[in-house]
Write a protein that holds these residues in place. Structure first.
Motif, PDB file in Angstrom:
ATOM      1  N   GLU A 113       7.254   4.819  -0.166  1.00 27.33           N
ATOM      2  CA  GLU A 113       8.465   4.362   0.372  1.00 27.33           C
ATOM      3  C   GLU A 113       8.260   4.362   1.967  1.00 27.33           C
ATOM      4  O   GLU A 113       8.821   3.139   2.617  1.00 27.33           O
ATOM      5  CB  GLU A 113       9.442   5.360  -0.095  1.00 27.33           C
ATOM      6  N   THR A 114       7.770   5.182   2.466  1.00 24.91           N
ATOM      7  CA  THR A 114       7.583   5.370   4.010  1.00 24.91           C
ATOM      8  C   THR A 114       6.969   4.049   4.628  1.00 24.91           C
ATOM      9  O   THR A 114       7.348   3.336   5.508  1.00 24.91           O
ATOM     10  CB  THR A 114       7.194   6.690   4.375  1.00 24.91           C
ATOM     11  N   GLY A 115       5.697   4.077   4.167  1.00 28.31           N
ATOM     12  CA  GLY A 115       4.967   2.879   4.242  1.00 28.31           C
ATOM     13  C   GLY A 115       5.343   1.590   4.143  1.00 28.31           C
ATOM     14  O   GLY A 115       5.434   0.622   4.856  1.00 28.31           O
ATOM     15  N   GLN A 116       6.200   1.196   2.984  1.00 27.69           N
ATOM     16  CA  GLN A 116       6.766   0.078   2.664  1.00 27.69           C
ATOM     17  C   GLN A 116       7.836  -0.149   3.508  1.00 27.69           C
ATOM     18  O   GLN A 116       8.048  -1.426   4.190  1.00 27.69           O
ATOM     19  CB  GLN A 116       7.250   0.103   1.242  1.00 27.69           C
ATOM     20  N   ARG A 117       8.811   0.784   4.081  1.00 33.48           N
ATOM     21  CA  ARG A 117       9.894   0.508   4.805  1.00 33.48           C
ATOM     22  C   ARG A 117       9.288   0.141   6.324  1.00 33.48           C
ATOM     23  O   ARG A 117       9.963  -0.712   6.934  1.00 33.48           O
ATOM     24  CB  ARG A 117      10.857   1.691   4.777  1.00 33.48           C
ATOM     25  N   GLY A 118       8.260   0.789   6.620  1.00 30.01           N
ATOM     26  CA  GLY A 118       7.757   0.735   7.911  1.00 30.01           C
ATOM     27  C   GLY A 118       7.088  -1.049   8.231  1.00 30.01           C
ATOM     28  O   GLY A 118       7.267  -1.523   9.005  1.00 30.01           O
ATOM     29  N   TYR A 119       6.628  -1.389   6.863  1.00 32.16           N
ATOM     30  CA  TYR A 119       6.264  -2.635   7.160  1.00 32.16           C
ATOM     31  C   TYR A 119       7.254  -3.859   7.005  1.00 32.16           C
ATOM     32  O   TYR A 119       7.181  -4.684   7.608  1.00 32.16           O
ATOM     33  CB  TYR A 119       5.158  -3.063   5.728  1.00 32.16           C
TER      34      TYR A 119
ATOM     35  N   TYR B  81       1.074  -0.459   8.442  1.00 28.34           N
ATOM     36  CA  TYR B  81       2.180   0.097   7.476  1.00 28.34           C
ATOM     37  C   TYR B  81       1.762   0.324   5.939  1.00 28.34           C
ATOM     38  O   TYR B  81       2.193   1.153   5.113  1.00 28.34           O
ATOM     39  CB  TYR B  81       3.581   0.031   7.587  1.00 28.34           C
ATOM     40  N   LEU B  82       1.004  -0.935   5.590  1.00 31.05           N
ATOM     41  CA  LEU B  82       0.738  -0.922   4.135  1.00 31.05           C
ATOM     42  C   LEU B  82      -0.331  -0.273   3.625  1.00 31.05           C
ATOM     43  O   LEU B  82      -0.408   0.063   2.168  1.00 31.05           O
ATOM     44  CB  LEU B  82       0.241  -2.682   3.949  1.00 31.05           C
ATOM     45  N   LYS B  83      -1.219   0.348   4.466  1.00 28.52           N
ATOM     46  CA  LYS B  83      -2.112   1.119   4.155  1.00 28.52           C
ATOM     47  C   LYS B  83      -1.829   2.475   3.428  1.00 28.52           C
ATOM     48  O   LYS B  83      -2.240   2.867   2.385  1.00 28.52           O
ATOM     49  CB  LYS B  83      -3.005   1.457   5.513  1.00 28.52           C
ATOM     50  N   PRO B  84      -0.723   3.263   4.152  1.00 26.72           N
ATOM     51  CA  PRO B  84      -0.262   4.414   3.276  1.00 26.72           C
ATOM     52  C   PRO B  84       0.307   4.026   2.045  1.00 26.72           C
ATOM     53  O   PRO B  84       0.503   4.623   1.269  1.00 26.72           O
ATOM     54  CB  PRO B  84       0.485   4.872   4.427  1.00 26.72           C
ATOM     55  N   TYR B  85       0.951   2.899   2.117  1.00 26.56           N
ATOM     56  CA  TYR B  85       2.015   2.526   0.982  1.00 26.56           C
ATOM     57  C   TYR B  85       0.910   2.146  -0.355  1.00 26.56           C
ATOM     58  O   TYR B  85       0.906   2.530  -1.343  1.00 26.56           O
ATOM     59  CB  TYR B  85       2.427   1.094   1.032  1.00 26.56           C
ATOM     60  N   VAL B  86      -0.541   1.503   0.159  1.00 27.14           N
ATOM     61  CA  VAL B  86      -1.517   1.077  -0.887  1.00 27.14           C
ATOM     62  C   VAL B  86      -2.097   2.445  -1.402  1.00 27.14           C
ATOM     63  O   VAL B  86      -2.405   2.598  -2.429  1.00 27.14           O
ATOM     64  CB  VAL B  86      -2.518   0.086  -0.267  1.00 27.14           C
ATOM     65  N   HIS B  87      -2.466   3.176  -0.484  1.00 27.16           N
ATOM     66  CA  HIS B  87      -3.216   4.572  -0.622  1.00 27.16           C
ATOM     67  C   HIS B  87      -2.240   5.464  -1.520  1.00 27.16           C
ATOM     68  O   HIS B  87      -2.755   6.076  -2.489  1.00 27.16           O
ATOM     69  CB  HIS B  87      -3.504   5.124   0.296  1.00 27.16           C
ATOM     70  N   ALA B  88      -0.813   5.410  -1.328  1.00 27.84           N
ATOM     71  CA  ALA B  88       0.010   6.217  -2.093  1.00 27.84           C
ATOM     72  C   ALA B  88      -0.072   5.878  -3.544  1.00 27.84           C
ATOM     73  O   ALA B  88      -0.079   6.332  -4.501  1.00 27.84           O
ATOM     74  CB  ALA B  88       1.295   6.158  -1.580  1.00 27.84           C
TER      75      ALA B  88
END
Length: 231
Positions: A77-83, A91-98
């Motif tokens: 959620e944090t990565g998606q909102r950052g993007y 910001y998509l890297k932590p989103y994809v990794h999660a």
């Protein structure tokens, strides 16, 4: 027969007469039986203790996995909102990794609680909520890429109204509380098993002493009767 063989046989016969007397056997047999029974009981008790300790460890692992699932969702959620706010693909890297972590953690959590019907039902509910949440996150990213930041923010606001994360936290909280209840019960079982191990050891020692004492009394009486009979 060679002299050495005759000497050995004579030595063995003498040893048998001196040490393997009926009195010696009477002293050894009861204690040996009690010791053998104690060993069997101790092995069984140790097996139970080991099983219960494994369950305690397993319960801790379930609790930790539940926390990891929630952390994974927060990271996504944090990565998606950052993007969405910055349009920075970093910001998509932590989103994809999660998402990759959640792809195996959620099924693993269900597998870990498969022996508990109530927890299995919660795991199924959690998986469904995770799927919905990840679909919401992915949809907002798609809208961002196709329609722009403002459209994506509106979609994200709509998804926030569903309070999906609150539902997920509630289910994970219920799973955690259930595991904590199991943990308390299993720790109690471990304590009882450890107490049984101590009791078995003490009982074997006491019974061995009592049996030896009874045998000595019986042998003493028998010896006195034989002496009186001789007189």
């Amino acid at each position: 027969m060679p002299a050495s063989t005759s000497s050995l046989l004579a030595t063995l016969a003498d040893w048998r007469r001196r040490f393997l007397t009926p009195e010696t056997l009477m002293r050894l047999l009861p204690a040996s039986v009690i010791l053998a029974a104690g060993i069997v009981l101790n092995i069984r008790t140790h097996d139970l203790l080991s099983d219960h300790r494994d369950l305690v460890v397993h319960t801790h692992e379930v609790i930790e996995m539940s926390k990891d699932v929630l952390i994974g969702l927060d990271d996504a959620e944090t990565g998606q909102r950052g993007y969405l706010l910055s349009s920075d693909t970093a910001y998509l890297k932590p989103y994809v990794h999660a998402r990759e972590r959640l792809a195996w953690m959620a099924p693993k959590l269900k597998e870990m609680v498969s022996d508990n019907p109530d927890q299995t039902a919660r795991a199924d509910q959690l998986q469904a909520l995770i799927n919905l949440k990840l679909a919401e996150l992915a949809h907002a990213i798609t809208v961002h890429d196709e329609q722009g930041v403002q459209a994506a923010i509106l979609v994200e606001r709509d998804s926030m109204r569903t309070a999906r994360m609150d539902e997920i936290r509630q289910v994970i909280g219920e799973m955690t509380e259930s595991e904590k209840t199991l943990l308390s019960a299993r720790k109690t079982e471990v304590d009882h098993d450890e107490e049984r191990v101590r009791l078995v050891a003490i009982s074997v020692a006491l019974l061995s002493l009592v049996s030896r004492w009874c045998v000595e009394i019986w042998l003493g009486r028998r010896k006195r009767q034989e002496e009186l009979g001789t007189v």
